[in-house]
Motif scaffolding. Structure first.
Motif, PDB file in Angstrom:
ATOM      1  N   LEU A  88       0.828  -1.209   0.000  1.00  0.00           N
ATOM      2  CA  LEU A  88       0.000   0.000   0.000  1.00  0.00           C
ATOM      3  C   LEU A  88       0.860   1.257   0.000  1.00  0.00           C
ATOM      4  CD1 LEU A  88      -2.810   1.215   0.116  1.00  0.00           C
ATOM      5  CD2 LEU A  88      -2.723   1.026   2.605  1.00  0.00           C
ATOM      6  N   LYS A  89       1.937   1.224   0.759  1.00  0.00           N
ATOM      7  CA  LYS A  89       2.834   2.381   0.819  1.00  0.00           C
ATOM      8  C   LYS A  89       3.435   2.673  -0.552  1.00  0.00           C
ATOM      9  CE  LYS A  89       7.028   4.048   3.122  1.00  0.00           C
ATOM     10  NZ  LYS A  89       8.106   3.717   4.099  1.00  0.00           N
ATOM     11  N   LEU A  90       3.882   1.639  -1.234  1.00  0.00           N
ATOM     12  CA  LEU A  90       4.467   1.827  -2.563  1.00  0.00           C
ATOM     13  C   LEU A  90       3.449   2.394  -3.547  1.00  0.00           C
ATOM     14  CD1 LEU A  90       6.463  -1.535  -2.732  1.00  0.00           C
ATOM     15  CD2 LEU A  90       7.467   0.759  -2.728  1.00  0.00           C
ATOM     16  N   ALA A  91       2.219   1.864  -3.503  1.00  0.00           N
ATOM     17  CA  ALA A  91       1.183   2.356  -4.408  1.00  0.00           C
ATOM     18  C   ALA A  91       0.829   3.806  -4.086  1.00  0.00           C
ATOM     19  CB  ALA A  91      -0.057   1.471  -4.301  1.00  0.00           C
ATOM     20  N   GLN A  92       0.758   4.145  -2.813  1.00  0.00           N
ATOM     21  CA  GLN A  92       0.435   5.520  -2.434  1.00  0.00           C
ATOM     22  C   GLN A  92       1.512   6.488  -2.890  1.00  0.00           C
ATOM     23  OE1 GLN A  92      -0.964   4.415   1.885  1.00  0.00           O
ATOM     24  NE2 GLN A  92      -1.783   6.431   1.413  1.00  0.00           N
ATOM     25  N   GLN A  93       2.761   6.067  -2.830  1.00  0.00           N
ATOM     26  CA  GLN A  93       3.845   6.940  -3.274  1.00  0.00           C
ATOM     27  C   GLN A  93       3.696   7.283  -4.751  1.00  0.00           C
ATOM     28  OE1 GLN A  93       7.371   4.728  -2.217  1.00  0.00           O
ATOM     29  NE2 GLN A  93       7.392   5.486  -0.110  1.00  0.00           N
ATOM     30  N   ASP A  94       3.214   6.320  -5.530  1.00  0.00           N
ATOM     31  CA  ASP A  94       3.099   6.564  -6.971  1.00  0.00           C
ATOM     32  C   ASP A  94       1.847   7.355  -7.344  1.00  0.00           C
ATOM     33  OD1 ASP A  94       5.432   5.772  -8.098  1.00  0.00           O
ATOM     34  OD2 ASP A  94       4.818   3.720  -8.506  1.00  0.00           O
ATOM     35  N   LEU A  95       1.028   7.682  -6.367  1.00  0.00           N
ATOM     36  CA  LEU A  95      -0.069   8.604  -6.647  1.00  0.00           C
ATOM     37  C   LEU A  95       0.469   9.999  -6.953  1.00  0.00           C
ATOM     38  CD1 LEU A  95      -2.690   7.587  -3.917  1.00  0.00           C
ATOM     39  CD2 LEU A  95      -2.655   6.950  -6.334  1.00  0.00           C
ATOM     40  N   ASP A  96       1.734  10.242  -6.600  1.00  0.00           N
ATOM     41  CA  ASP A  96       2.401  11.516  -6.898  1.00  0.00           C
ATOM     42  C   ASP A  96       3.399  11.384  -8.046  1.00  0.00           C
ATOM     43  OD1 ASP A  96       1.103  12.898  -4.795  1.00  0.00           O
ATOM     44  OD2 ASP A  96       2.535  12.093  -3.342  1.00  0.00           O
ATOM     45  N   HIS A  97       3.380  10.246  -8.737  1.00  0.00           N
ATOM     46  CA  HIS A  97       4.332  10.041  -9.829  1.00  0.00           C
ATOM     47  C   HIS A  97       4.116  11.071 -10.929  1.00  0.00           C
ATOM     48  CE1 HIS A  97       6.474   8.028 -13.134  1.00  0.00           C
ATOM     49  NE2 HIS A  97       7.109   7.350 -12.198  1.00  0.00           N
ATOM     50  N   GLY A  98       5.185  11.431 -11.610  1.00  0.00           N
ATOM     51  CA  GLY A  98       5.095  12.457 -12.642  1.00  0.00           C
ATOM     52  C   GLY A  98       4.332  12.049 -13.879  1.00  0.00           C
ATOM     53  N   ASP A  99       4.192  10.751 -14.119  1.00  0.00           N
ATOM     54  CA  ASP A  99       3.501  10.294 -15.325  1.00  0.00           C
ATOM     55  C   ASP A  99       2.069   9.877 -14.989  1.00  0.00           C
ATOM     56  OD1 ASP A  99       2.636   8.359 -17.526  1.00  0.00           O
ATOM     57  OD2 ASP A  99       4.565   9.056 -18.302  1.00  0.00           O
ATOM     58  N   PRO A 100       1.071  10.420 -15.698  1.00  0.00           N
ATOM     59  CA  PRO A 100      -0.332  10.067 -15.416  1.00  0.00           C
ATOM     60  C   PRO A 100      -0.625   8.576 -15.580  1.00  0.00           C
ATOM     61  CG  PRO A 100      -0.218  12.007 -16.824  1.00  0.00           C
ATOM     62  CD  PRO A 100       1.172  11.459 -16.735  1.00  0.00           C
ATOM     63  N   LEU A 101       0.085   7.910 -16.480  1.00  0.00           N
ATOM     64  CA  LEU A 101      -0.131   6.473 -16.678  1.00  0.00           C
ATOM     65  C   LEU A 101       0.150   5.702 -15.395  1.00  0.00           C
ATOM     66  CD1 LEU A 101      -0.636   4.021 -18.558  1.00  0.00           C
ATOM     67  CD2 LEU A 101       1.820   4.042 -19.050  1.00  0.00           C
ATOM     68  N   VAL A 102       1.226   6.074 -14.711  1.00  0.00           N
ATOM     69  CA  VAL A 102       1.587   5.405 -13.457  1.00  0.00           C
ATOM     70  C   VAL A 102       0.580   5.749 -12.367  1.00  0.00           C
ATOM     71  CG1 VAL A 102       3.357   5.172 -11.672  1.00  0.00           C
ATOM     72  CG2 VAL A 102       4.026   5.340 -14.083  1.00  0.00           C
ATOM     73  N   ARG A 103       0.151   6.996 -12.317  1.00  0.00           N
ATOM     74  CA  ARG A 103      -0.825   7.386 -11.299  1.00  0.00           C
ATOM     75  C   ARG A 103      -2.131   6.609 -11.477  1.00  0.00           C
ATOM     76  NH1 ARG A 103       0.945  12.582 -12.700  1.00  0.00           N
ATOM     77  NH2 ARG A 103      -1.096  13.416 -13.295  1.00  0.00           N
ATOM     78  N   ARG A 104      -2.571   6.451 -12.724  1.00  0.00           N
ATOM     79  CA  ARG A 104      -3.810   5.694 -12.982  1.00  0.00           C
ATOM     80  C   ARG A 104      -3.644   4.225 -12.594  1.00  0.00           C
ATOM     81  NH1 ARG A 104      -3.664   8.193 -18.064  1.00  0.00           N
ATOM     82  NH2 ARG A 104      -3.592   6.163 -19.110  1.00  0.00           N
ATOM     83  N   ALA A 105      -2.486   3.663 -12.888  1.00  0.00           N
ATOM     84  CA  ALA A 105      -2.244   2.262 -12.527  1.00  0.00           C
ATOM     85  C   ALA A 105      -2.241   2.090 -11.016  1.00  0.00           C
ATOM     86  CB  ALA A 105      -0.908   1.798 -13.112  1.00  0.00           C
TER      87      ALA A 105
END
Length: 351
Positions: A88-105
């Motif tokens: 969960l921590k890893l997924a939450q960190q990627d909610l701020d990722h610079g690429d929208p594709l990663v944020r959606r995933a």
């Protein structure tokens, strides 16, 4: 040069050669690698196949900062099979990722990792994301939650939902978009708008199965049960070997308290598409509800043989084994789960 001097020089050269050769052939010291020891492809395969250590290598890959967005997004398709606080921590960190594709995933993954009551707290802030597709992904993840579960994000959700509907309305020539629009209106109980969207979709693709299934749901919501059955029946008459339509028939019969007949439809769907995990899982649940526990267990065993990483099937089979007192089988499944993901919350429950 004196003969003695020549012998001395030759002797010195002979003694020096091994040292020179050793220096030249000495392996250079390895340069510490910033990458995990497992390769991306190997780790992804390990997670997909549910092999021992799958969670560890999957988390390891998500800790990398050098993966292309499309590769990083692919990891999130596997992450829900390996839940833990770290996942969960890893997924939450990627909610701020610079690429929208990663944020959606990451949003899609968190949707499966978290129960509804906790989902809005984590995903709600992204209803104001700069990228509209990210906002729409959050709408899909939160749609269907009751107002209490949505909490403070009720108004932002409604605003994003309206934007979503407007964006899909602007794509009248996209059959898939119109089906999705119909589902959004169906959720809002705006039946005329849902009907209009479906008409546009079916005009573009008259045999689209998703559109037909949504039309069945729409008619049911309006109390037109005979008409919904007729739509489904006509579709099945044209495509009797469609696993999707057989499955939808099973769902329709279940909603109308006809589980014995639903069982036949689900069985046919699995026969036509044996690798579909959802079809086999639903068949197992229906068998169990009809008190055919052993048959339900066999279906789940088959599913796990085909998809060892399928945690949902594993947890359900553990529950069914517990019900029948077959604790040895429970221990085997728990041991396999521990090898896959020692931090799985289900392991804390024990026998």
């Amino acid at each position: 040069m004196p003969k003695r001097s020549r012998y001395l020089i030759a002797l010195l050269l002979i003694l020096a050669i091994p040292g020179v050769i050793g220096y030249l052939w000495r392996a250079p010291k390895p340069v510490p690698s910033s990458l995990p020891p497992q390769s991306y492809a190997k780790a992804l395969r390990q997670a997909h196949e549910g092999l021992p250590g799958a969670a560890r290598v999957l988390y390891q890959q998500l800790q990398r900062n050098d993966l292309p967005p499309i590769r990083r997004a692919a990891l999130y398709a596997e992450l829900p099979h390996y839940p833990s606080p770290q996942a969960l921590k890893l997924a939450q960190q990627d909610l701020d990722h610079g690429d929208p594709l990663v944020r959606r995933a990451a949003i899609t993954s968190i949707r499966r990792l978290l129960p509804p009551a906790q989902r809005s707290l984590v995903l709600g802030p992204l209803l104001e994301d700069d990228d509209q597709n990210v906002r729409f992904a959050v709408v899909d993840a939160l749609l269907g939650l009751d107002p209490d579960a949505i909490g403070l994000y009720f108004r932002p959700l409604q605003a994003a939902l309206e934007q979503y509907q407007q964006a899909l309305e602007q794509r009248p020539d996209d059959a898939e978009a119109q089906v999705h629009l119909a589902r959004l209106y169906l959720h809002e109980q705006d039946y005329p708008q849902a009907e209009a969207a479906l008409q546009r979709s079916l005009a573009l693709a008259p045999q689209d199965l998703q559109a037909l299934a949504t039309r069945v749901r729409l008619l049911e919501r309006q109390g037109q049960h005979d008409a919904s059955r007729e739509v489904l029946g006509k579709a099945l008459a044209l495509r009797p070997d469609s696993a999707f339509l057989q499955y939808e028939l099973g769902l329709w019969l279940t909603r109308h308290d006809q589980q014995e007949y639903a069982l036949l439809a689900f069985s046919r769907a699995v026969e036509l598409e044996p690798d579909n995990a959802d079809y086999r899982y639903t068949l197992a649940v229906t068998l169990h509800d009809l008190e055919q526990v052993e048959a339900a267990q066999k279906q789940l065993e088959t599913l796990l043989d085909r998809q060892p990483a399928n945690r949902r099937a594993r947890v359900l089979l553990i529950r069914y084994w517990k019900e029948t007192g077959q604790l040895q089988n429970v221990q085997v499944l728990l041991a396999e789960l521990e090898r896959q993901n020692p931090d799985d919350p289900y392991l804390q429950q024990g026998l």
